[in-house]
Motif scaffolding. Structure first.
Motif, short mmCIF file in Angstrom:
data_model
loop_
_atom_site.label_atom_id
_atom_site.label_comp_id
_atom_site.label_asym_id
_atom_site.label_seq_id
_atom_site.Cartn_x
_atom_site.Cartn_y
_atom_site.Cartn_z
N THR A 141 -12.41 -10.13 -32.59
CA THR A 141 -12.67 -9.43 -33.85
C THR A 141 -13.47 -8.15 -33.63
O THR A 141 -13.13 -7.08 -34.14
N LYS A 142 -14.53 -8.26 -32.83
CA LYS A 142 -15.41 -7.11 -32.60
C LYS A 142 -14.72 -6.01 -31.81
O LYS A 142 -14.91 -4.82 -32.09
N LYS A 143 -13.89 -6.38 -30.84
CA LYS A 143 -13.25 -5.39 -29.96
C LYS A 143 -11.88 -4.94 -30.45
O LYS A 143 -11.22 -4.13 -29.78
N GLY A 144 -11.43 -5.43 -31.59
CA GLY A 144 -10.17 -4.97 -32.15
C GLY A 144 -8.93 -5.59 -31.55
O GLY A 144 -7.85 -4.98 -31.58
N HIS A 145 -9.04 -6.78 -31.00
CA HIS A 145 -7.87 -7.48 -30.46
C HIS A 145 -7.19 -8.28 -31.57
O HIS A 145 -7.83 -8.66 -32.56
N SER A 146 -5.92 -8.56 -31.40
CA SER A 146 -5.16 -9.19 -32.47
C SER A 146 -4.73 -10.61 -32.18
O SER A 146 -4.19 -11.29 -33.05
N LYS A 147 -4.95 -11.11 -30.96
CA LYS A 147 -4.41 -12.41 -30.59
C LYS A 147 -5.31 -13.13 -29.59
O LYS A 147 -5.85 -12.50 -28.68
N VAL A 148 -5.46 -14.43 -29.78
CA VAL A 148 -6.19 -15.28 -28.85
C VAL A 148 -5.27 -16.41 -28.41
O VAL A 148 -4.66 -17.07 -29.24
N THR A 149 -5.19 -16.62 -27.09
CA THR A 149 -4.36 -17.70 -26.54
C THR A 149 -5.24 -18.67 -25.77
O THR A 149 -6.01 -18.25 -24.91
N ALA A 150 -5.12 -19.96 -26.08
CA ALA A 150 -5.87 -20.99 -25.36
C ALA A 150 -5.01 -21.55 -24.23
O ALA A 150 -3.85 -21.91 -24.44
N PHE A 151 -5.58 -21.61 -23.03
CA PHE A 151 -4.90 -22.17 -21.86
C PHE A 151 -5.38 -23.61 -21.67
O PHE A 151 -6.58 -23.87 -21.74
N HIS A 152 -4.46 -24.51 -21.36
CA HIS A 152 -4.82 -25.93 -21.29
C HIS A 152 -3.82 -26.71 -20.45
O HIS A 152 -2.80 -26.17 -20.00
N LYS A 153 -4.12 -28.00 -20.26
CA LYS A 153 -3.20 -28.94 -19.62
C LYS A 153 -3.26 -30.25 -20.41
O LYS A 153 -3.34 -31.35 -19.86
N ALA A 154 -3.19 -30.11 -21.74
CA ALA A 154 -3.35 -31.27 -22.62
C ALA A 154 -2.18 -32.23 -22.55
O ALA A 154 -2.28 -33.37 -23.02
N ASN A 155 -1.05 -31.79 -21.97
CA ASN A 155 0.07 -32.72 -21.83
C ASN A 155 -0.24 -33.82 -20.81
O ASN A 155 0.30 -34.92 -20.90
N ASN A 156 -1.13 -33.54 -19.87
CA ASN A 156 -1.55 -34.55 -18.89
C ASN A 156 -2.98 -35.02 -19.12
O ASN A 156 -3.26 -36.21 -19.01
N MET A 157 -3.86 -34.10 -19.40
CA MET A 157 -5.26 -34.46 -19.67
C MET A 157 -5.44 -34.52 -21.18
O MET A 157 -6.03 -33.62 -21.80
N LYS A 158 -4.92 -35.57 -21.76
CA LYS A 158 -4.78 -35.64 -23.21
C LYS A 158 -6.12 -35.70 -23.94
O LYS A 158 -6.24 -35.18 -25.06
N LEU A 159 -7.11 -36.32 -23.36
CA LEU A 159 -8.41 -36.44 -24.02
C LEU A 159 -9.27 -35.21 -23.80
O LEU A 159 -9.77 -34.60 -24.75
N SER A 160 -9.46 -34.80 -22.52
CA SER A 160 -10.37 -33.69 -22.22
C SER A 160 -9.80 -32.35 -22.70
O SER A 160 -10.39 -31.67 -23.54
N ASP A 161 -8.65 -31.97 -22.17
CA ASP A 161 -8.04 -30.72 -22.61
C ASP A 161 -7.55 -30.83 -24.04
O ASP A 161 -7.46 -29.83 -24.76
N GLY A 162 -7.22 -32.05 -24.47
CA GLY A 162 -6.85 -32.25 -25.87
C GLY A 162 -7.99 -31.90 -26.80
O GLY A 162 -7.78 -31.27 -27.86
N LEU A 163 -9.21 -32.27 -26.42
CA LEU A 163 -10.39 -31.92 -27.22
C LEU A 163 -10.61 -30.42 -27.23
O LEU A 163 -10.90 -29.82 -28.27
N PHE A 164 -10.49 -29.79 -26.07
CA PHE A 164 -10.65 -28.34 -25.99
C PHE A 164 -9.65 -27.64 -26.89
O PHE A 164 -9.99 -26.72 -27.64
N LEU A 165 -8.40 -28.08 -26.84
CA LEU A 165 -7.34 -27.48 -27.65
C LEU A 165 -7.60 -27.69 -29.13
O LEU A 165 -7.40 -26.78 -29.95
N GLN A 166 -8.05 -28.87 -29.50
CA GLN A 166 -8.36 -29.17 -30.90
C GLN A 166 -9.47 -28.25 -31.41
O GLN A 166 -9.38 -27.72 -32.54
N CYS A 167 -10.49 -28.04 -30.60
CA CYS A 167 -11.60 -27.18 -31.01
C CYS A 167 -11.14 -25.74 -31.21
O CYS A 167 -11.56 -25.05 -32.15
N CYS A 168 -10.28 -25.25 -30.31
CA CYS A 168 -9.76 -23.88 -30.44
C CYS A 168 -8.95 -23.74 -31.73
O CYS A 168 -9.07 -22.74 -32.44
N ALA A 169 -8.14 -24.75 -32.04
CA ALA A 169 -7.33 -24.71 -33.25
C ALA A 169 -8.20 -24.73 -34.50
O ALA A 169 -7.92 -24.03 -35.49
#
Length: 321
Positions: A141-169
């Motif tokens: 927002t501050k730097k004028g960017h239009s898109k944020v992409t979260a990188f993850h491996k939630a298909n295999n690490m369903k709990l840990s990366d799943g939590l990270f992905l949930q928080c980003c969403a």
């Protein structure tokens, strides 16, 4: 190097210098405490790569990790930007990698439960995942960017990366003007190499960020050209963006100082010394664009000293503001 260059540029800044290395026998807990005390007092620091030996010497956490934890430097930011005058496969790149760097696989929680079996714990918490996600969206927002992409491996690490992905969403819902998506880490590596232009701001856990930092540095040159910075709520530490020690360059006067000099310019910007910041960064970019003085990693034959002298010469061409 930096203190001498800053004097040449008339930068109103003084340095407290410390030499800290775990591989050159310049490390001790006492010296680490001195470094941390200085960083806490000044709240801003320039830091070179503190190379951590791979051998286990009784303690799992290296000095790099100790510094990050003690100062709570949770957000590492690497701005990957193509350098005019140095052509690569993908030119005109402009993307930002934001990495959570206080937990994940680098939690230093390893043990041998039974002989020949090692367990390494990956720690992902809601609090720190939401914090880094908020940092990424605030940065966009501050730097004028239009898109944020979260990188993850939630298909295999369903709990840990799943939590990270949930928080980003969850955080994405608070920033309706910023487009949000996510991508699996192995696919993202291929996508970055094939079509990096599809990305803008990238946010990810610790280990993935360390890998992607170095991959992205290769897209715009080498590890020696990308600056980086780390932030906590109170402190800012400026350093190289790619975490490659380039140990073979020690004492040979062949290292590319571009990343450190651009990091220094970013530090000056952080300190609201805009004139000096622009003067340093413009001189670095001008030397690279001219292409007359290039270190070996950029395909030239110039030494580190040659490159620095060319930059000092270009400091005379100061921007007019």
């Amino acid at each position: 190097l930096l203190s001498r260059r800053f004097k040449a540029a008339d930068v109103p800044l003084e340095f407290e210098e410390f030499h800290l290395s775990e591989v050159q026998h310049m490390d001790s807990n006492e010296k680490l405490e001195q470094v941390l005390a200085s960083m806490k007092t000044n709240r801003v620091a320039m830091k070179g790569k503190v190379n951590t030996p791979m051998e286990f010497k009784g303690e799992l956490a290296g000095f790099e990790m100790k510094i990050r934890r003690r100062l709570d430097l949770f957000a590492n930011v690497v701005h990957v930007n193509s350098l005019p005058g140095y052509s690569t496969r993908h030119n005109y790149l402009d993307l930002v990698i934001i990495r959570e760097q206080t937990e994940g696989e680098y939690s230093s929680l390893e043990h041998e439960g039974v002989p020949g079996v090692i367990e390494c714990l990956k720690i992902i918490t809601r609090e720190k995942s939401r914090r880094i996600a908020k940092f990424a969206f605030d940065y966009a927002t501050k730097k004028g960017h239009s898109k944020v992409t979260a990188f993850h491996k939630a298909n295999n690490m369903k709990l840990s990366d799943g939590l990270f992905l949930q928080c980003c969403a969850e955080l994405a819902e608070l920033y309706p003007k910023i487009k949000y998506d996510n991508i699996i880490i192995d696919n993202c590596c291929m996508q970055l190499v094939q079509n990096p232009y599809q990305f803008d701001v990238l946010v990810m856990p610790n280990l993935y960020g360390n890998i992607i930092d170095n991959l992205a540095a290769g897209l715009v040159g080498r590890t020696g050209v990308v600056p980086g910075e780390s932030y906590s709520a109170e402190y800012a530490v400026f350093e190289t963006g790619a975490r490659h020690p380039f140990a073979q360059a020690v004492g040979r006067n062949i290292a590319n100082p571009t990343a450190m000099l651009l990091s220094a310019a970013n530090m000056l910007h952080h300190l609201n010394l805009e004139y000096n910041s622009n003067m340093v960064s413009d001189a670095v970019r001008r030397v690279i664009k001219q292409g007359k003085v290039q270190t070996q990693d950029l395909g030239g034959y110039s030494t580190t000293g040659d490159f620095v002298q060319a930059i000092v010469g270009n400091l005379r061409h100061r921007p007019a503001y």
